[in-house]
Design a protein around this motif. Structure first.
Motif, PDB file in Angstrom:
ATOM      1  N   LYS A  32      -6.097   4.789  28.584  1.00 14.72           N
ATOM      2  CA  LYS A  32      -6.371   5.641  29.747  1.00 14.72           C
ATOM      3  C   LYS A  32      -6.635   7.081  29.306  1.00 14.72           C
ATOM      4  O   LYS A  32      -7.583   7.721  29.766  1.00 14.72           O
ATOM      5  CB  LYS A  32      -5.199   5.589  30.723  1.00 14.72           C
ATOM      6  CG  LYS A  32      -5.427   6.400  31.972  1.00 14.72           C
ATOM      7  CD  LYS A  32      -4.275   6.225  32.945  1.00 14.72           C
ATOM      8  CE  LYS A  32      -4.562   6.975  34.231  1.00 14.72           C
ATOM      9  NZ  LYS A  32      -3.525   6.725  35.236  1.00 14.72           N
ATOM     10  N   GLN A  33      -5.818   7.597  28.393  1.00 15.73           N
ATOM     11  CA  GLN A  33      -6.017   8.965  27.919  1.00 15.73           C
ATOM     12  C   GLN A  33      -7.308   9.081  27.107  1.00 15.73           C
ATOM     13  O   GLN A  33      -8.026  10.083  27.216  1.00 15.73           O
ATOM     14  CB  GLN A  33      -4.807   9.433  27.106  1.00 15.73           C
ATOM     15  CG  GLN A  33      -3.525   9.494  27.904  1.00 15.73           C
ATOM     16  CD  GLN A  33      -3.660  10.262  29.206  1.00 15.73           C
ATOM     17  OE1 GLN A  33      -4.249  11.342  29.252  1.00 15.73           O
ATOM     18  NE2 GLN A  33      -3.128   9.698  30.282  1.00 15.73           N
ATOM     19  N   ARG A  34      -7.610   8.065  26.307  1.00 13.26           N
ATOM     20  CA  ARG A  34      -8.875   8.079  25.559  1.00 13.26           C
ATOM     21  C   ARG A  34     -10.061   8.149  26.517  1.00 13.26           C
ATOM     22  O   ARG A  34     -11.033   8.871  26.263  1.00 13.26           O
ATOM     23  CB  ARG A  34      -9.002   6.827  24.699  1.00 13.26           C
ATOM     24  CG  ARG A  34      -8.079   6.741  23.521  1.00 13.26           C
ATOM     25  CD  ARG A  34      -8.312   5.401  22.872  1.00 13.26           C
ATOM     26  NE  ARG A  34      -7.418   5.094  21.790  1.00 13.26           N
ATOM     27  CZ  ARG A  34      -6.942   3.876  21.564  1.00 13.26           C
ATOM     28  NH1 ARG A  34      -7.255   2.863  22.355  1.00 13.26           N
ATOM     29  NH2 ARG A  34      -6.145   3.663  20.539  1.00 13.26           N
ATOM     30  N   HIS A  35      -9.988   7.369  27.591  1.00 14.44           N
ATOM     31  CA  HIS A  35     -11.074   7.370  28.574  1.00 14.44           C
ATOM     32  C   HIS A  35     -11.287   8.775  29.138  1.00 14.44           C
ATOM     33  O   HIS A  35     -12.414   9.259  29.226  1.00 14.44           O
ATOM     34  CB  HIS A  35     -10.778   6.387  29.713  1.00 14.44           C
ATOM     35  CG  HIS A  35     -11.642   6.630  30.911  1.00 14.44           C
ATOM     36  ND1 HIS A  35     -12.971   6.245  30.953  1.00 14.44           N
ATOM     37  CD2 HIS A  35     -11.386   7.265  32.076  1.00 14.44           C
ATOM     38  CE1 HIS A  35     -13.487   6.627  32.108  1.00 14.44           C
ATOM     39  NE2 HIS A  35     -12.549   7.241  32.808  1.00 14.44           N
ATOM     40  N   THR A 119     -14.437   5.677  18.951  1.00 15.87           N
ATOM     41  CA  THR A 119     -14.364   4.300  19.437  1.00 15.87           C
ATOM     42  C   THR A 119     -13.888   3.367  18.324  1.00 15.87           C
ATOM     43  O   THR A 119     -13.043   2.499  18.547  1.00 15.87           O
ATOM     44  CB  THR A 119     -15.733   3.845  19.985  1.00 15.87           C
ATOM     45  OG1 THR A 119     -16.063   4.679  21.096  1.00 15.87           O
ATOM     46  CG2 THR A 119     -15.720   2.396  20.422  1.00 15.87           C
ATOM     47  N   LYS A 120     -14.385   3.567  17.116  1.00 18.12           N
ATOM     48  CA  LYS A 120     -13.969   2.743  15.966  1.00 18.12           C
ATOM     49  C   LYS A 120     -12.490   2.975  15.660  1.00 18.12           C
ATOM     50  O   LYS A 120     -11.740   2.014  15.434  1.00 18.12           O
ATOM     51  CB  LYS A 120     -14.825   3.078  14.751  1.00 18.12           C
ATOM     52  CG  LYS A 120     -14.352   2.493  13.441  1.00 18.12           C
ATOM     53  CD  LYS A 120     -15.036   1.201  13.115  1.00 18.12           C
ATOM     54  CE  LYS A 120     -14.723   0.687  11.722  1.00 18.12           C
ATOM     55  NZ  LYS A 120     -13.413   0.078  11.573  1.00 18.12           N
ATOM     56  N   ILE A 163      -0.137   9.091  22.627  1.00 20.87           N
ATOM     57  CA  ILE A 163      -0.479   9.252  24.041  1.00 20.87           C
ATOM     58  C   ILE A 163      -0.329  10.716  24.446  1.00 20.87           C
ATOM     59  O   ILE A 163      -1.218  11.283  25.096  1.00 20.87           O
ATOM     60  CB  ILE A 163       0.382   8.327  24.926  1.00 20.87           C
ATOM     61  CG1 ILE A 163       0.016   6.860  24.676  1.00 20.87           C
ATOM     62  CG2 ILE A 163       0.211   8.679  26.408  1.00 20.87           C
ATOM     63  CD1 ILE A 163       0.988   5.862  25.276  1.00 20.87           C
ATOM     64  N   ALA A 164       0.774  11.335  24.059  1.00 19.14           N
ATOM     65  CA  ALA A 164       1.013  12.737  24.418  1.00 19.14           C
ATOM     66  C   ALA A 164      -0.036  13.657  23.795  1.00 19.14           C
ATOM     67  O   ALA A 164      -0.553  14.560  24.466  1.00 19.14           O
ATOM     68  CB  ALA A 164       2.415  13.158  23.978  1.00 19.14           C
ATOM     69  N   CYS A 170      -6.792  16.157  26.414  1.00 18.61           N
ATOM     70  CA  CYS A 170      -7.569  15.929  27.644  1.00 18.61           C
ATOM     71  C   CYS A 170      -7.526  17.185  28.516  1.00 18.61           C
ATOM     72  O   CYS A 170      -8.540  17.570  29.106  1.00 18.61           O
ATOM     73  CB  CYS A 170      -7.011  14.750  28.434  1.00 18.61           C
ATOM     74  SG  CYS A 170      -7.384  13.139  27.758  1.00 18.61           S
ATOM     75  N   GLY A 171      -6.366  17.806  28.602  1.00 17.07           N
ATOM     76  CA  GLY A 171      -6.247  19.050  29.366  1.00 17.07           C
ATOM     77  C   GLY A 171      -7.099  20.160  28.773  1.00 17.07           C
ATOM     78  O   GLY A 171      -7.795  20.878  29.495  1.00 17.07           O
TER      79      GLY A 171
END
Length: 187
Positions: A32-35, A119-120, A163-164, A170-171
């Motif tokens: 989700k975070q990668r997206h 992506t890889k 994830i963090a 992302c921010g």
């Protein structure tokens, strides 16, 4: 194929290997975070992806390069322990300069290339985590000014960190993108 189909394919999540149990939740959270990080680069040119739009040195392409490198480093740590990472306390000025370059798009780099590399790396992470029988395996952290000496992290803790770290960037990416052209990811 239309240009929108091309964009969708470039930004598409890699297929996650079959995984069960707790690892599923961690990989879904990371996906989700990668997206969201990839999404901030939608419809951008290579030049736009390399622009600094704030007082920071960060650019969108550089953020994705950095997160790619970080994810690869931590997956190598999961597999091989602290010997897979540098001793940050012994890094030279040249080492730090090389590390800083991971936050920029360099001459000859393209957004499509940076995204493909990410992506890889994501697929490789998912493959490794899917193969792990136990997320409780721990390794001592590498020497670094920000790591408390003698601290160990389980694979689970590494996934929490990934994830963090991705969410934090992302921010940053949202701010950079909004400063670039007003586009927002979450509005």
């Amino acid at each position: 194929m239309t240009s929108n189909e091309t964009i969708t394919r470039v930004h598409a999540e890699p297929a996650t290997p079959a995984v069960t149990g707790e690892a599923t939740d961690w990989l879904q959270g990371l996906a989700k975070q990668r997206h969201f990080l990839r999404f901030t680069t939608r419809d951008l040119t290579d030049e736009q992806a390399g622009l600094r739009t704030t007082a920071s040195e960060l650019c969108l392409g550089g953020l994705i390069k950095h997160v790619t490198r970080v994810e690869r480093s931590w997956v190598t740590f999961i597999q091989h322990g602290p010997s897979a990472m540098p001793d940050f306390t012994a890094m030279t000025q040249a080492d730090w300069a090389e590390r800083a370059a991971t936050f920029r798009m360099l001459s000859g780099e393209t957004l499509a290339g940076v995204l493909a590399d990410y992506t890889k790396a994501a697929h490789d992470t998912d493959t490794v985590v899917a193969s792990l029988p136990d997320l409780d395996v721990s390794w001592p952290l590498p020497k670094a000014p920000w790591n408390e000496p003698g601290t160990s992290w389980s694979i689970r803790r590494v996934l929490i960190h990934l994830i963090a770290e991705t969410a934090q960037h992302c921010g940053h990416a949202d701010i950079i993108r909004e400063s670039l052209d007003g586009a927002q990811s979450m509005a």
